[in-house]
Design a protein around this motif. Structure first.
Motif, PDB file in Angstrom:
ATOM      1  N   GLU A 101      40.591  75.909  46.209  1.00 21.46           N
ATOM      2  CA  GLU A 101      40.608  75.590  44.785  1.00 21.46           C
ATOM      3  C   GLU A 101      40.128  76.756  43.905  1.00 21.46           C
ATOM      4  N   SER A 102      39.139  76.555  43.052  1.00 24.28           N
ATOM      5  CA  SER A 102      38.746  77.579  42.083  1.00 24.28           C
ATOM      6  C   SER A 102      38.264  78.857  42.771  1.00 24.28           C
ATOM      7  N   HIS A 103      37.623  78.728  43.921  1.00 24.14           N
ATOM      8  CA  HIS A 103      37.184  79.910  44.662  1.00 24.14           C
ATOM      9  C   HIS A 103      38.392  80.714  45.131  1.00 24.14           C
ATOM     10  N   ALA A 104      39.429  80.009  45.593  1.00 21.97           N
ATOM     11  CA  ALA A 104      40.643  80.681  46.048  1.00 21.97           C
ATOM     12  C   ALA A 104      41.328  81.406  44.899  1.00 21.97           C
ATOM     13  N   MET A 105      41.413  80.777  43.734  1.00 25.23           N
ATOM     14  CA  MET A 105      42.099  81.386  42.598  1.00 25.23           C
ATOM     15  C   MET A 105      41.327  82.600  42.065  1.00 25.23           C
ATOM     16  N   LYS A 106      40.007  82.511  42.055  1.00 23.92           N
ATOM     17  CA  LYS A 106      39.216  83.662  41.600  1.00 23.92           C
ATOM     18  C   LYS A 106      39.438  84.848  42.534  1.00 23.92           C
ATOM     19  N   PHE A 107      39.390  84.596  43.832  1.00 12.73           N
ATOM     20  CA  PHE A 107      39.615  85.663  44.801  1.00 12.73           C
ATOM     21  C   PHE A 107      41.021  86.235  44.652  1.00 12.73           C
ATOM     22  N   PHE A 108      42.023  85.360  44.539  1.00 14.18           N
ATOM     23  CA  PHE A 108      43.421  85.779  44.479  1.00 14.18           C
ATOM     24  C   PHE A 108      43.671  86.660  43.254  1.00 14.18           C
ATOM     25  N   ASN A 109      43.133  86.273  42.127  1.00 16.64           N
ATOM     26  CA  ASN A 109      43.328  87.056  40.903  1.00 16.64           C
ATOM     27  C   ASN A 109      42.656  88.424  41.005  1.00 16.64           C
ATOM     28  N   CYS A 110      41.462  88.455  41.572  1.00 12.19           N
ATOM     29  CA  CYS A 110      40.775  89.746  41.750  1.00 12.19           C
ATOM     30  C   CYS A 110      41.519  90.625  42.743  1.00 12.19           C
ATOM     31  N   TYR A 111      42.013  90.008  43.809  1.00 12.21           N
ATOM     32  CA  TYR A 111      42.724  90.754  44.848  1.00 12.21           C
ATOM     33  C   TYR A 111      43.985  91.408  44.292  1.00 12.21           C
ATOM     34  N   ASN A 112      44.729  90.678  43.486  1.00 14.98           N
ATOM     35  CA  ASN A 112      45.981  91.200  42.942  1.00 14.98           C
ATOM     36  C   ASN A 112      45.758  92.286  41.898  1.00 14.98           C
ATOM     37  N   PHE A 114      43.191  94.467  41.995  1.00 12.00           N
ATOM     38  CA  PHE A 114      42.220  95.421  42.522  1.00 12.00           C
ATOM     39  C   PHE A 114      42.848  96.792  42.729  1.00 12.00           C
ATOM     40  N   THR A 115      42.029  97.836  42.555  1.00 14.80           N
ATOM     41  CA  THR A 115      42.470  99.198  42.824  1.00 14.80           C
ATOM     42  C   THR A 115      42.625  99.387  44.329  1.00 14.80           C
ATOM     43  N   VAL A 116      43.805  99.830  44.753  1.00 16.74           N
ATOM     44  CA  VAL A 116      44.133  99.824  46.184  1.00 16.74           C
ATOM     45  C   VAL A 116      43.274 100.782  46.996  1.00 16.74           C
ATOM     46  N   SER A 117      42.685 101.791  46.369  1.00 15.75           N
ATOM     47  CA  SER A 117      41.908 102.782  47.124  1.00 15.75           C
ATOM     48  C   SER A 117      40.452 102.373  47.315  1.00 15.75           C
ATOM     49  N   GLU A 118      40.050 101.263  46.734  1.00 10.82           N
ATOM     50  CA  GLU A 118      38.660 100.833  46.786  1.00 10.82           C
ATOM     51  C   GLU A 118      38.465  99.691  47.775  1.00 10.82           C
ATOM     52  N   LEU A 119      37.228  99.570  48.283  1.00  6.83           N
ATOM     53  CA  LEU A 119      36.863  98.430  49.104  1.00  6.83           C
ATOM     54  C   LEU A 119      36.578  97.236  48.192  1.00  6.83           C
ATOM     55  N   GLY A 146      28.648  73.596  45.589  1.00  5.88           N
ATOM     56  CA  GLY A 146      27.478  74.433  45.833  1.00  5.88           C
ATOM     57  C   GLY A 146      27.775  75.885  46.116  1.00  5.88           C
ATOM     58  N   SER A 147      28.950  76.203  46.680  1.00  2.00           N
ATOM     59  CA  SER A 147      29.265  77.597  46.973  1.00  2.00           C
ATOM     60  C   SER A 147      29.541  78.378  45.696  1.00  2.00           C
ATOM     61  N   LYS A 148      29.197  79.649  45.729  1.00  2.00           N
ATOM     62  CA  LYS A 148      29.498  80.561  44.628  1.00  2.00           C
ATOM     63  C   LYS A 148      30.039  81.842  45.222  1.00  2.00           C
ATOM     64  N   ILE A 149      31.132  82.350  44.653  1.00  2.00           N
ATOM     65  CA  ILE A 149      31.722  83.589  45.158  1.00  2.00           C
ATOM     66  C   ILE A 149      31.491  84.690  44.135  1.00  2.00           C
ATOM     67  N   LEU A 150      30.931  85.804  44.601  1.00  2.00           N
ATOM     68  CA  LEU A 150      30.689  86.981  43.762  1.00  2.00           C
ATOM     69  C   LEU A 150      31.502  88.133  44.334  1.00  2.00           C
ATOM     70  N   ILE A 151      32.160  88.883  43.480  1.00  2.00           N
ATOM     71  CA  ILE A 151      33.042  89.955  43.925  1.00  2.00           C
ATOM     72  C   ILE A 151      32.624  91.259  43.240  1.00  2.00           C
ATOM     73  N   ASP A 152      32.377  92.276  44.047  1.00  2.00           N
ATOM     74  CA  ASP A 152      32.046  93.627  43.597  1.00  2.00           C
ATOM     75  C   ASP A 152      30.871  93.664  42.617  1.00  2.00           C
ATOM     76  N   CYS A 172      43.840  96.875  57.572  1.00  2.00           N
ATOM     77  CA  CYS A 172      44.872  97.375  56.662  1.00  2.00           C
ATOM     78  C   CYS A 172      44.403  98.716  56.110  1.00  2.00           C
ATOM     79  N   ASP A 173      45.331  99.689  56.023  1.00  2.00           N
ATOM     80  CA  ASP A 173      44.958 100.991  55.486  1.00  2.00           C
ATOM     81  C   ASP A 173      44.546 100.908  54.025  1.00  2.00           C
ATOM     82  N   SER A 174      45.064  99.897  53.317  1.00  2.00           N
ATOM     83  CA  SER A 174      44.728  99.740  51.904  1.00  2.00           C
ATOM     84  C   SER A 174      45.029  98.320  51.480  1.00  2.00           C
ATOM     85  N   LEU A 175      44.541  97.940  50.297  1.00  2.00           N
ATOM     86  CA  LEU A 175      44.889  96.627  49.769  1.00  2.00           C
ATOM     87  C   LEU A 175      46.372  96.535  49.463  1.00  2.00           C
ATOM     88  N   SER A 176      47.006  97.686  49.209  1.00  2.00           N
ATOM     89  CA  SER A 176      48.447  97.688  48.954  1.00  2.00           C
ATOM     90  C   SER A 176      49.205  97.207  50.184  1.00  2.00           C
TER      91      SER A 176
END
Length: 266
Positions: A101-112, A114-119, A146-152, A172-176
């Motif tokens: 749900e909301s955790h998945a969407m937050k991750f998905f939006n950040c992932y898409n 994201f700068t491909v050269s960064e962790l 109760g879970s909270k997801i924090l990114i970078d 994966c060599d990169s996020l790309s």
């Protein structure tokens, strides 16, 4: 904190293993107070190596942190949102993480975005450990409440964790590259998606399974002639491999080499 109840910590999922828990009432009041010796943010991260060997309590929620290693599955268009990805900790151990749900969407939006050269570093609080099944190792997922997801840079002391992950080698060599693999999966048909990375076993292999643990697999076959009995429908087959017998009420030698006096209900 005033006017609260004290109960035994007997919830289905616990944030800590203390014997008691505090619960608010309608009359509970809070007052903020600073304590210099109590840090505002303190995490006791669970080691991935411990999760992989089953060294955890399924009812005790844990905090984890790691770098995104590889995207596995994305379901963001359906009513139930779901993301599955592999995450690697600073020791190099990898586990699979499922977000809903909301955790998945937050991750998905950040992932898409994201700068491909960064962790991409992810911190998940109050995560659930799930015991592995068969050859599949233990995994983690967010708890529904109760879970909270924090990114970078949302993560306190982000630079400290970024430095600890700097020398890791990812699948994966990169996020790309990960995005390309995810795109290929998203374009699969419903039938191909059902068989994606599935373990295929024949009926004889299923019949020969001796493990007490549950496994998930798929099999493909055609409908044989079924006989309607008093308790269920069945067909005549080999007593060892359960292959369909072409002969009825006579002895025969199955293709697997087993001699049968007659067909066995299967």
């Amino acid at each position: 904190m005033h006017n609260f109840n004290v109960f035994h910590n007997d919830l289905q999922f616990k944030a800590c293993n203390h014997a008691y828990r505090l619960q608010f009432t309608v009359g509970t009041t809070l007052r903020e107070k600073e304590f210099a010796d109590i840090p505002k943010f303190e995490y006791a991260f669970k080691k991935f190596s411990e999760i992989l060997v089953g060294d955890f309590h399924a009812d005790l929620l844990v905090d984890i942190i790691g770098v995104v290693d590889q995207m596995v599955f994305s379901q963001t268009q359906a009513s139930l949102k779901k993301i599955i990805f592999n995450i690697r900790d600073s020791s190099g151990d990898v586990i699979t993480c499922t977000l809903w749900e909301s955790h998945a969407m937050k991750f998905f939006n950040c992932y898409n975005n994201f700068t491909v050269s960064e962790l991409m570093i992810v911190l998940l609080t109050h995560a659930r450990d799930k015991e592995g099944q068969g050859k599949y190792p233990s995994t983690v997922s967010n708890s529904w409440c109760g879970s909270k997801i924090l990114i970078d840079d949302e993560i306190p002391d982000y630079q400290k964790y970024k430095d600890s992950f700097a020398t890791l080698t990812l699948s994966c060599d990169s996020l790309s590259q990960g995005n390309n693999e995810l795109s290929q999966y998203s374009n699969l048909s419903d039938d191909d998606r059902f068989f994606y990375k599935a373990e295929v076993k024949s009926f004889s292999e299923i019949a020969a399974l001796t493990s007490a643990k549950e496994i998930t697999c798929v099999t493909i076959g055609t409908t044989a002639m079924f006989i309607v009995g008093k308790q269920r429908e069945y067909y005549g087959g080999c007593s060892k491999c359960t292959k369909k017998a072409d002969l009825k009420d006579v002895s025969f030698t199955c293709k697997c080499g087993t001699y049968n006096l007659s067909s066995t209900p299967s």
